[in-house]
Write a protein that holds these residues in place. Structure first.
Motif, mmCIF file in Angstrom:
data_model
loop_
_atom_site.group_PDB
_atom_site.id
_atom_site.type_symbol
_atom_site.label_atom_id
_atom_site.label_comp_id
_atom_site.label_asym_id
_atom_site.label_seq_id
_atom_site.Cartn_x
_atom_site.Cartn_y
_atom_site.Cartn_z
ATOM 1 N N UNK A 77 105.514 87.495 26.362
ATOM 2 C CA UNK A 77 106.902 87.123 26.088
ATOM 3 C C UNK A 77 107.295 85.910 26.917
ATOM 4 N N UNK A 78 108.171 85.114 26.355
ATOM 5 C CA UNK A 78 108.752 83.968 27.061
ATOM 6 C C UNK A 78 110.194 83.843 26.611
ATOM 7 N N UNK A 79 111.056 83.476 27.536
ATOM 8 C CA UNK A 79 112.447 83.327 27.149
ATOM 9 C C UNK A 79 113.242 82.505 28.132
ATOM 10 N N UNK A 80 114.457 82.197 27.745
ATOM 11 C CA UNK A 80 115.408 81.466 28.583
ATOM 12 C C UNK A 80 116.574 82.386 28.916
ATOM 13 N N UNK A 89 119.787 89.427 30.551
ATOM 14 C CA UNK A 89 120.424 88.245 29.978
ATOM 15 C C UNK A 89 119.447 87.301 29.308
ATOM 16 N N UNK A 90 118.139 87.558 29.436
ATOM 17 C CA UNK A 90 117.126 86.666 28.864
ATOM 18 C C UNK A 90 117.127 86.739 27.340
ATOM 19 N N UNK A 91 117.013 85.567 26.735
ATOM 20 C CA UNK A 91 116.841 85.449 25.282
ATOM 21 C C UNK A 91 115.351 85.221 25.054
ATOM 22 N N UNK A 92 114.660 86.272 24.602
ATOM 23 C CA UNK A 92 113.199 86.302 24.669
ATOM 24 C C UNK A 92 112.543 86.222 23.303
ATOM 25 N N UNK A 109 117.547 89.883 22.633
ATOM 26 C CA UNK A 109 118.606 89.483 23.562
ATOM 27 C C UNK A 109 118.728 90.623 24.568
ATOM 28 N N UNK A 110 118.135 90.431 25.736
ATOM 29 C CA UNK A 110 117.944 91.534 26.686
ATOM 30 C C UNK A 110 119.213 91.774 27.486
#
Length: 390
Positions: A77-80, A89-92, A109-110
């Protein structure tokens, strides 16, 4: 000296004085299917991962490729994170295995510390989300995100973990690489910095384990040994009582610190729960607190309820010790501690057990001898008999 010689010497001096060129990042040699190409890349410091991107600042459009090697058949996984530097809060973008080496990308959307269910991101995504398994064993995630205008630096989070039957499993919570897989990425300059908060969490977990091993796992058993066996020796009265109380009170105090640390760790990792370890810990803490209050309600030796208090105190005390030791081993398994630490604790417990066994034989020999000499029945004051407890 002729001019050509002067020129050669000048060029040599310039070559020596010039700073060495920075070695190209390993990610620069990466090649992608579908003629995909990216303007910049960075080798990330954890999990053997790398990220490639092309950023159109005018359109605030980020095309990205993320590479990492999962556990066998696992996910990456990778996200901002637009609101913080951690998982919450990460959008993964999560690449999930679908069998036969195929992967699909799911978006999360964590909220909090669990993935939840797939859903749309706060960033607009393109229709070109894709994932594939590379020849080097690393999974590659591709996608395009629409960022906010003026974005130059972002908080990125990346992770790998196990998968079973296509279901996403929890990533390691003890490996420093998994705990530290986050940082900042400057989309304009390519500068990448890593966060180190995971080391702090790991230290807290180790502290939690040490505190509980020393308290419930060592001090309380020592206190029980003092109370059960030293009381048989008349010369040890009342020293045995003060030794017992000291061990139990210090052990309880240290144990409370360990318990509080565990509660704090639980609040920091709301998506990760070790139910059995937690429930045993709460039970041990509650019974230990009950024992402390019972100490202040201890009847006098000649009180009619003293016998029942002794039975209660003895039963609860040994229950705490047994549950505490069991929970320490469960905690070691959760932390995946090195075998040498498990061995060291096992040796310590074996030493205490051997001491207790020897004293059991010695004290029973003393009791039987006194019974034979005195021919007296037990009158509740502990003379000539092994005590149940204080």
């Amino acid at each position: 000296m002729s001019f050509p010689r002067l020129l050669v010497l000048f060029l040599l001096a310039a070559a020596v004085a010039a700073p060495p060129r920075r070695a190209a990042a390993a990610c620069a040699a990466e090649r992608f299917s579908g003629n995909r190409a990216f303007a910049a890349c960075a080798d990330l410091p954890r999990l053997g991962a790398s990220v490639h991107w092309t950023y159109d600042a005018a359109a605030a459009s980020l095309s990205v490729a993320f590479l990492a090697a999962p556990p066998s058949g696992g996910w990456v996984a990778w996200g901002l994170n637009p609101t913080g530097d951690g998982m919450s809060g990460t959008q993964a973008l999560v690449a999930v295995p679908k069998g036969s080496g195929a992967y699909e990308v799911q978006t999360y959307s964590i909220s909090g510390y669990s993935l939840g269910s797939p859903g749309p991101l706060s960033y607009q995504t393109s229709d070109d989300l894709a994932a594939e398994l590379g020849s080097d064993g690393r999974v590659r995630i591709f996608g395009t995100l629409k960022l906010q205008n003026g974005t130059g630096e972002v908080n990125q989070v990346w992770q790998v973990g196990p998968s079973s039957g296509g279901a996403i499993g929890i990533h390691s919570t003890t490996n420093a690489d998994n705990l530290n897989s986050k940082g900042k990425l400057n989309l304009l300059t390519g500068a990448s910095t890593a966060a180190s908060g995971g080391n702090s969490i790991l230290r807290k977990r180790n502290t939690h384990g040490v505190l509980n091993a020393v308290s419930w796992g060592l001090l309380l058993p020592m206190g029980a040994i003092f109370a059960r066996y030293l009381k048989t020796f008349k010369s040890a009265d009342p020293a045995w009582f003060y030794l017992h109380v000291a061990c139990q009170l210090i052990g309880y105090g240290v144990g409370v610190s360990g318990w509080a640390t565990g509660i704090h760790l639980g609040n920091m990792s709301k998506g990760i729960t070790y139910s059995v370890h937690r429930n045993i810990g709460i039970t041990v803490f509650a019974l230990g607190t009950l024992q402390i209050f019972a100490l202040f309600l201890r009847p006098k030796k000649d009180h009619k309820y003293r016998f029942y208090w002794n039975v209660y105190h003895h039963s609860i005390g040994y229950t705490i010790i047994i549950l505490g030791i069991i929970n320490i081993f469960k905690g070691m398994s959760i932390l995946s501690v090195d075998q040498k630490w498990k061995t060291a604790y096992i040796i310590a417990i074996c030493i205490l057990g051997a001491i207790a066994l020897i004293l059991e034989v010695v004290t029973w020999g003393i009791v039987l001898k006194r019974r034979k000499e005195d021919s007296k029945t037990y009158n509740g004051n502990g003379n000539g008999h092994l005590p149940l407890s204080m």
